[in-house]
Design a protein around this motif. Structure first.
Motif, PDB file in Angstrom:
ATOM      1  N   VAL A 140      41.455  32.095  43.094  1.00  0.00           N
ATOM      2  CA  VAL A 140      40.076  31.845  43.582  1.00  0.00           C
ATOM      3  C   VAL A 140      39.336  30.962  42.719  1.00  0.00           C
ATOM      4  O   VAL A 140      39.104  31.276  41.446  1.00  0.00           O
ATOM      5  CB  VAL A 140      39.279  33.400  43.901  1.00  0.00           C
ATOM      6  N   LYS A 141      38.736  29.812  43.326  1.00  0.00           N
ATOM      7  CA  LYS A 141      37.887  28.850  42.555  1.00  0.00           C
ATOM      8  C   LYS A 141      36.636  28.954  43.222  1.00  0.00           C
ATOM      9  O   LYS A 141      36.415  28.777  44.365  1.00  0.00           O
ATOM     10  CB  LYS A 141      38.650  27.545  42.450  1.00  0.00           C
ATOM     11  N   VAL A 142      35.581  28.827  42.371  1.00  0.00           N
ATOM     12  CA  VAL A 142      34.137  28.760  42.922  1.00  0.00           C
ATOM     13  C   VAL A 142      33.565  27.636  42.291  1.00  0.00           C
ATOM     14  O   VAL A 142      33.622  27.232  41.333  1.00  0.00           O
ATOM     15  CB  VAL A 142      33.284  30.212  42.616  1.00  0.00           C
ATOM     16  N   LYS A 150      37.902  42.996  45.997  1.00  0.00           N
ATOM     17  CA  LYS A 150      36.629  42.557  45.918  1.00  0.00           C
ATOM     18  C   LYS A 150      36.175  42.069  44.437  1.00  0.00           C
ATOM     19  O   LYS A 150      36.318  42.901  43.534  1.00  0.00           O
ATOM     20  CB  LYS A 150      35.584  43.872  46.344  1.00  0.00           C
ATOM     21  N   PHE A 151      35.291  40.840  44.203  1.00  0.00           N
ATOM     22  CA  PHE A 151      35.153  40.586  43.264  1.00  0.00           C
ATOM     23  C   PHE A 151      33.406  40.253  43.092  1.00  0.00           C
ATOM     24  O   PHE A 151      32.932  40.158  44.363  1.00  0.00           O
ATOM     25  CB  PHE A 151      35.555  38.940  42.939  1.00  0.00           C
ATOM     26  N   ASN A 152      32.813  40.509  41.931  1.00  0.00           N
ATOM     27  CA  ASN A 152      31.509  40.424  42.087  1.00  0.00           C
ATOM     28  C   ASN A 152      31.088  38.509  41.764  1.00  0.00           C
ATOM     29  O   ASN A 152      31.873  38.043  41.580  1.00  0.00           O
ATOM     30  CB  ASN A 152      30.820  41.181  40.868  1.00  0.00           C
ATOM     31  N   LYS A 153      29.787  38.637  41.642  1.00  0.00           N
ATOM     32  CA  LYS A 153      29.322  37.066  41.562  1.00  0.00           C
ATOM     33  C   LYS A 153      29.769  36.380  40.296  1.00  0.00           C
ATOM     34  O   LYS A 153      30.091  35.256  40.328  1.00  0.00           O
ATOM     35  CB  LYS A 153      27.853  37.060  41.665  1.00  0.00           C
ATOM     36  N   GLY A 154      29.873  37.352  39.302  1.00  0.00           N
ATOM     37  CA  GLY A 154      30.724  36.814  38.115  1.00  0.00           C
ATOM     38  C   GLY A 154      32.052  36.541  38.011  1.00  0.00           C
ATOM     39  O   GLY A 154      32.579  36.011  37.106  1.00  0.00           O
TER      40      GLY A 154
END
Length: 626
Positions: A620-622, A406-410
């Protein structure tokens, strides 16, 4: 009890390699087992990890090179303490020592006395002398332990002796393991049942679990089939040969193309050089025709000038006048015949005018081609999955380490949960931000994500599912099964509502359906890695569109749909994201390799238009999508 093997191994035929550490080549001391099931001495493993630990806190197994991960807070010099004790191997080693001639009583050795052992306690894995055996059998705590004469043991098959152990203790609680959770496939002690498996419905005794050994037989049969399949293709060396052959073939193809182009250019070179020879002769003749008369007239003019100067200096006036008329006539003839005397206007050149095609080719040719690694079907079947909650938390299935992250928005890692089996994909379920994850072993687990990650329940399924998506419109799960080449609609309890496998012509709808996405209009988008296409079907199973290789779609992986029905496709082997309309028409490339994208696998668009991508390497890339 499990059936006894047909071939029995007696203590006299005990394999030395079975109990020898491959690092130190000695009998195991405090054996530790890695997740790949290879065992090493505690100290050997400590030293090896210290020498081979990577910056990502992982190290390769000394035997098979599979990576194992250490906890971040692992103590220096005590790395091996983070791995399970191999109780089976420890018992085997102790038994092997006990069966050696002259074995001393373990209890007496602890008192610094050397007394020959006579008996063996299977529960304590201790060899005991006569006196200690008597005490052992009459002390209340150990009176129920199984005692056997060492002399009798030496006459028995090894497997019979090993299976006389009456109990194995739980690593976590130290209590006897006596139960088995059928739902989780875990052996349990009483405390495990009370703490971690109180919601499980199917818990039986270990004896009952082994007596109904259907699952064990299935695993053995799968392993046998796997071994046979490897033997049929001459093991993995055949795969390695395919790679080396492909490298050699690629080298030949590059050389052939380069040589072919060079040969064609060289042919043109020789043709033009021969043509140049004839053109040069023609040009020389032309230049000679232009300048030869002028050279002769120049010689005549020099002679006339010399004659006139000599006459003016030494001759009489009559002689001067007589020569004047003759020379004047020659000068008049020169002015009439000599014509242009400007060298620039007399010059003759041979020029090369390149063909327009050649110039275009020279200008546009940047490379002969490109190189990329072409993989078999299994390479494209990656197990990464990604989803995004209403709070913009990113949940990723980590297939390599068998866990959910689990990653937060940042982008900070805030939590993870460890799994027993490999996760295949992930999807959010409804408004509560719970997620569903299909696992290897025909299982779907549900995990709460709002606070810390927590397991809610496990659901058995009829098929092994790979891709998964939740339909908010109908509140069911859409899942894909590559093994049976179908897409199913299932309820949250795992029961199948509908299957899509064949079209009206009884032909297969899919070849290798990997990822799925449930669109808002009820249609289902499927990435088919076998056919290199995207297939869209309606709830009746009718094909609405099939997007096939129009823009060189290769090994498509993750698919997702935005609010207005646009379809995003992870074009894995081409390192890009393609965007399609809701009817399957290509719009554009959203991301390409120049954007920093490499082998995109799983993909999701959040409700705030963030494009979240997981690559084959797990990165993971956003991106912000406009």
């Amino acid at each position: 009890m499990m059936a006894t093997p047909d071939v029995l191994q007696t203590t006299s035929s005990m394999s030395e390699d079975f109990s020898v550490c491959s690092l130190c080549q000695e009998t195991f001391k405090r054996p530790k087992m890695l997740r790949c099931l290879h065992t090493f001495c505690n100290e050997c493993l400590n030293d090896y990890i210290g020498q081979n630990l990577t910056s990502s806190n992982c190290f390769p197994c000394p035997s098979c090179d599979i990576d194992s991960e250490l906890p971040q807070l692992a103590a220096e010099g005590r790395f091996a303490d983070n791995f399970k004790d191999d109780q089976f191997m420890a018992s085997f080693v102790e038994l092997k020592k006990a069966l050696q001639d002259g074995k001393c009583c373990d209890i007496c050795v602890r008192r610094n006395e050397d007394i020959v052992a006579k008996s063996w306690c299977s529960d304590c894995t201790d060899a005991l002398c006569e006196a200690c055996s008597q005490v052992h059998m009459h002390v209340k705590v150990t009176s129920s332990h199984l005692m056997t004469s060492l002399e009798e043991m030496k006459k028995q098959p090894l497997d019979v002796i090993m299976r006389k152990k009456s109990k194995v203790n739980c690593d976590r609680h130290g209590e006897n393991i006596s139960l088995f959770c059928v739902d989780c496939k875990d052996p349990l002690c009483v405390q495990c049942l009370a703490v971690s498996h109180r919601r499980c419905e199917n818990v039986i005794t270990v004896n009952d679990a082994v007596a109904s050994r259907t699952d064990i037989d299935k695993i053995l049969e799968t392993l046998r089939s796997f071994q046979v399949s490897l033997d049929n293709v001459d093991g993995l060396s055949a795969v390695e040969k395919v790679l080396e052959d492909s490298i050699e073939n690629t080298k030949h193809e590059i050389t052939y193309l380069s040589n072919s182009l060079c040969a064609k250019i060289r042919d043109q070179e020789q043709f033009l050089l021969k043509k140049l020879e004839s053109k040069s002769s023609e040009a020389r003749r032309l230049l000679k025709d232009r300048i030869e008369p002028r050279k002769l007239q120049t010689k005549t003019a020099k002679a006339a000038s010399l004659r006139m100067n000599n006459l003016l200096k030494y001759g009489s006036d009559v002689e001067v006048l007589m020569a004047f008329n003759q020379i004047k006539k020659q000068v008049d003839d020169f002015n009439l015949d000599i014509g242009e005397t400007n060298p620039e206007k007399l010059r003759v050149c041979v020029e090369f005018i390149p063909d327009d095609t050649s110039l275009t080719y020279l200008d546009e040719l940047k490379m002969l081609g490109e190189l990329r690694i072409e993989t078999g079907a299994d390479e494209g079947i990656s197990s990464w999955g990604v989803t995004c909650t209403s709070l913009e938390d990113i949940i990723v299935t980590d297939c390599h380490n068998k866990r959910i992250q689990k990653f937060n928005k940042g982008g900070e890692l805030v939590d993870h949960i460890q799994l027993d089996d490999e996760p295949r994909d992930i999807t959010t379920c409804g408004l509560g931000d719970d997620v569903a994850v299909p696992l290897i072993g025909r299982l779907i687990i549900f995990i709460a994500t709002r606070k810390s990650l927590a397991l809610i329940k496990r659901t058995k399924t009829e098929r092994q599912y790979d891709g998964i998506s939740y339909s908010t419109r109908e509140s069911y799960l859409v899942v894909s099964c590559m093994r049976e080449k179908c897409v199913d609609i299932i309820q949250l309890d795992g029961s199948i509502l509908k299957s899509y496998m064949y079209d009206k012509m009884n032909e297969c709808l899919f070849d290798q359906p990997r990822y799925v996405s449930a669109a808002v209009d009820g249609s289902i988008i499927v990435s088919d890695t076998g056919r290199h296409c995207i297939t869209c079907i309606n709830p009746r199973g009718e094909v609405l569109f099939r997007y096939v290789s129009k823009n060189d779609l290769r090994n498509p992986q993750g698919v997702c749909v935005d609010k207005i029905g646009n379809v995003f496709v992870a074009d894995n082997s081409n390192d890009r994201i393609q965007l399609l309309t809701s009817n399957g028409t290509f719009q554009r490339y959203v991301l390409v390799k120049d954007s920093g994208l490499e082998r995109p696998c799983a993909i999701i668009v959040s409700h705030t238009n963030r494009l979240i991508i997981v690559q084959n390497d797990g990165m993971v890339k956003v991106y912000t999508y406009c």
